[in-house]
Design an enzyme around this catalytic site. Structure first.
Site: not given
Length: 365
Positions: A96, A270
């Protein structure tokens, strides 16, 4: 190849990157598996099970990182792990990076090969390593939302199923991908009034064909989002741009229009989140109030159902780990275009266009 598996240290993260069965497979392939003591305990996997298949146990994460050529994790490294990462190591995990500029900078400086589960992608656009966790998170989102809608947990006191003579709770799902589709499945099963929005008519058609008049499908645009979110009891943020930062679909003034005690579950947190008022939270403190609306922003939702999640994830990641260990990173990436799409950083360069765009960094194809 030496494959290292450190214990996850993110708050309330109980998953583990490799199961004993996976370790056995790699060892039978001729590789060495080094795992931190206690790494599997949260998922019900004992050190003895790893020892029994020939894995090497180490007392600390530092010892694992020192030896590993390929580090296999579940979640992105946290700042306390940064110094443990070795130059030119291979890191295979959820990264991420679009929402993590500091981590990206570290990986580039150490010339680490970072392959992100969430961007490994088939030719048809499906994400085989993100999908199992998205399925879990989508299903959990309704379960969690129903919990926090209860008055004693801070919500407005709405039962999603309603009751005879009383309307069911209104659920709005933003996005009809894997997370959204699984959220719809559980919400419909609970008897909620469900609306799902997406920019892709084909995805909406699939859900419409499956659920018929049990749901309302709408094209995602600012007018429809405003109309639906403003009257929702529970909003599920289920938007994904593979590797990139999530677009914000719900501005703060719209959150302020929601009735007090409504609940937002932003599964996209996220990657930055698709609700303007969303920020990351933890399993210890999962919710906060903003404009009277309860926000849930836990970035590792599937970690709460770790036994299900660990096995669902590792069933999908193991074949790619085998290929990386057998061929080495460069040959594996050359041989497997699906895996190659997961490459985010390599030799000090950003190799995924969405990550580069999100962080305003040069992109190297």
């Amino acid at each position: 190849m030496i494959v290292g598996v450190p214990k996850e240290i993110k708050e309330r993260e109980y998953r583990v990157g490799i199961t004993p069965a996976g370790a056995r497979t790699l060892i039978e392939d001729g590789h060495q598996v080094v795992i931190e003591k206690g790494a599997g305990l949260g998922s019900g996997l004992t050190d003895e099970q790893y020892l029994a298949v020939g894995a090497q146990l180490e007392p600390s994460a530092a010892r694992v990182y020192e030896q590993a050529e390929l580090v296999v994790k579940v979640k992105e490294p946290l700042p306390t792990e940064y110094e443990l990462l070795q130059p030119e190591q291979i890191l295979f995990t959820f990264l991420h990076l679009a929402a993590a500029p500091e981590l990206t900078d570290l990986l580039l400086k150490k010339r680490i090969t970072g392959i992100a589960y969430e961007t490994v992608q088939h030719d048809d656009g499906t994400l085989p390593l993100l999908q199992p966790m998205s399925e879990v998170a989508g299903r959990m989102s309704i379960q969690v939302g129903a919990h926090f809608l209860q008055k004693e947990h801070g919500g407005k006191g709405v039962l999603l199923a309603g009751a005879p003579g009383v309307r069911p709770g209104r659920v709005v799902v933003l996005g009809a991908g894997t997370v959204g589709s699984n959220a719809v499945r559980i919400a419909v099963g609970m008897g909620a009034d469900v609306t799902v929005l997406d920019i892709d008519p084909a995805r909406l058609a699939v859900l419409d064909d499956h659920y018929g008049n049990h749901i309302l499908t709408l094209i995602s645009n600012s007018q429809n989002i405003e109309d639906e979110v403003s009257r929702a009891d529970l909003v599920i943020g289920a938007v994904l741009i593979p590797g990139g930062r999530t677009p914000q679909l719900v501005p703060e003034p719209l959150v302020a229009q929601m009735s007090p005690g409504s609940v937002i579950i932003d599964v996209a947190v996220d990657q930055g989140g698709c609700i303007a008022t969303t920020r990351p939270t933890s399993h210890d403190e999962p919710v906060y109030l903003d404009h009277g609306v309860l926000h849930y922003g836990v970035a590792n939702m599937p970690g709460a159902v770790c036994q299900t999640s660990t096995f669902a994830l590792t069933n999908s990641t193991l074949p790619y780990i085998q290929q990386l260990a057998r061929l080495g990173v460069q040959q594996a990436l050359k041989a497997n275009t699906v895996l190659r799409r997961g490459l985010n950083v390599f030799a000090g360069q950003v190799r995924h266009h969405a990550v580069a765009d999100a962080l305003n960094l040069p992109y190297q194809s």
